[in-house]
Write an enzyme that holds these catalytic residues in place. Structure first.
Site, PDB file in Angstrom:
ATOM      1  N   LYS A 198      43.603  42.906  33.155  1.00 14.51           N
ATOM      2  CA  LYS A 198      44.567  43.319  34.101  1.00 14.51           C
ATOM      3  C   LYS A 198      44.705  42.164  35.102  1.00 14.51           C
ATOM      4  CE  LYS A 198      43.852  45.009  38.065  1.00 14.51           C
ATOM      5  NZ  LYS A 198      43.189  44.381  39.552  1.00 14.51           N
ATOM      6  N   ALA A 203      39.352  49.849  32.814  1.00 13.34           N
ATOM      7  CA  ALA A 203      39.921  49.491  31.439  1.00 13.34           C
ATOM      8  C   ALA A 203      39.478  50.249  30.244  1.00 13.34           C
ATOM      9  CB  ALA A 203      39.833  47.933  30.985  1.00 13.34           C
ATOM     10  N   ASP A 226      43.164  51.929  39.371  1.00 13.70           N
ATOM     11  CA  ASP A 226      44.056  51.207  37.976  1.00 13.70           C
ATOM     12  C   ASP A 226      43.999  51.728  36.147  1.00 13.70           C
ATOM     13  OD1 ASP A 226      44.453  48.705  39.516  1.00 13.70           O
ATOM     14  OD2 ASP A 226      42.383  48.335  39.658  1.00 13.70           O
TER      15      ASP A 226
END
Ligand code: C5P
Length: 312
Positions: free
Chosen positions: A17, A113, A145
């Site tokens: 991101k 992620a 995140d």
């Protein structure tokens, strides 16, 4: 959801991101900062494969510097798998293989992620059938995140960055990433911002009590307009990242000289994301940065969040 046959492996794509806007509020008692950020998931992805196993393990490979990736139980993807097993009562384990392309401790959410991907992969592998809301809750326990890495696309993050609101976005934004040959620790960058704010309490604006994403950013995302987005990109973590890693200033200047619409430290850095007007401009920018000795990688966004791409 019940499984018709046991699966032996599941492959998940785990996009990195970029924070196209990141406003940081004051340090709170829990050690976190109130944020207002606009996230965009990009096509630069890690690849995570989950295979059935009796216990929990991880193998990490990839073309990026892997030195800082833990390969024991402290790896965030392993913690994600263990959390899902604990919450669902699943009694087996998993062998995770992570092929990394997102820079490690690079400010692009690579570890987050992988954790999001591990949740999705193990849920499919084990047939635990956990709903999206519950997965998002587990993601938030793993890191600020991680929920966005699960959701993907374009979203506003508030609270610690984990409270997501989807954003209407059109078009595709073309980026060139300058990958640094070193990492930066996120807590260290936040701490440098706090130090700077307390040292200069008399001559800089105080940390916002209720940070908000600039309306210009929302408009630019809605219009799919890179020139407008370039005018409104802000990252409060950029100044502390540059203070901790001064050579990044030269990289930022090189990108802007080479025709980027704007360049900005991604998250807590040290990756720098340069926004290009269109694909051809991104190609030219990549060529010019590479010629200047920068490790330059092209990517685009938004793309979907962590998703299953192959099942065996
Ligand atoms: O949530 P996560 O574990 O990814 O956060 C890593 C570190 O980043 C935290 O320990 C904290 O130092 C900093 N952080 C923060 N405020 C946030 C998110 C992260 O200070 N909203």
């Amino acid at each position: 959801m019940s499984e018709t046959r046991p699966r032996s492996s599941v492959r998940v794509k785990a996009p990195g991101k970029i924070n196209v806007y990141l406003a940081v509020g004051a340090l709170q008692d829990d050690g976190y900062h109130e944020l207002a950020t606009a996230y965009q998931a990009v096509s630069l992805c890690d690849d995570v494969v989950a295979r059935r196993a009796d216990d929990f393990g991880v193998h990490v490979s990839g073309a990026v510097d892997l030195g800082r990736v833990p390969t024991d139980g402290s790896n965030l993807a392993v913690r994600a798998a263990r959390l899902l097993a604990a919450r669902t009562g699943y009694r087996g384990g998993v062998r995770l293989s992570i092929d990394k392309r997102v820079p490690v401790t690079g400010g692009m959410g690579g570890g987050s992620a992988d954790a999001a991907a591990a949740l999705v992969a193990c849920d499919a592998l084990w047939g635990t059938g956990v709903g999206r809301e519950e997965l998002l809750g587990m993601a938030a326990e793993l890191g600020s995140d991680v929920p966005f890495c699960l959701a993907g696309g374009t979203a506003i993050g508030t609270g610690r960055g984990d409270e997501l609101t989807p954003v209407l976005a059109t078009g595709t934004f073309e980026w060139v990433l300058a990958i640094a040959p070193f990492g930066l620790s996120t807590p260290t960058v936040f701490a440098e911002l706090d130090r700077h704010r307390s040292r200069h309490a008399l001559d800089i604006a105080p940390a916002p009590t209720a940070p908000r994403v600039d309306n210009g950013v929302l408009q630019a995302l809605r219009a799919g307009d890179p020139t407008m987005l370039a005018e409104h990109m802000v990252n409060d973590l950029q100044a502390p990242a540059l203070k901790l890693a001064p050579p990044l200033v030269d990289v930022l200047e090189a990108g802007e000289r080479a025709g980027a619409l704007a360049g900005m430290v991604s998250g807590s850095g040290p990756t720098i994301a340069f926004l290009a007007e269109h694909r051809e401009a991104a190609l030219a920018l990549q060529v010019e940065l590479s010629a200047a000795g920068v490790d330059a990688v092209r990517t685009h966004g938004p793309v979907a969040g962590a998703r299953v791409v192959e099942v065996d």
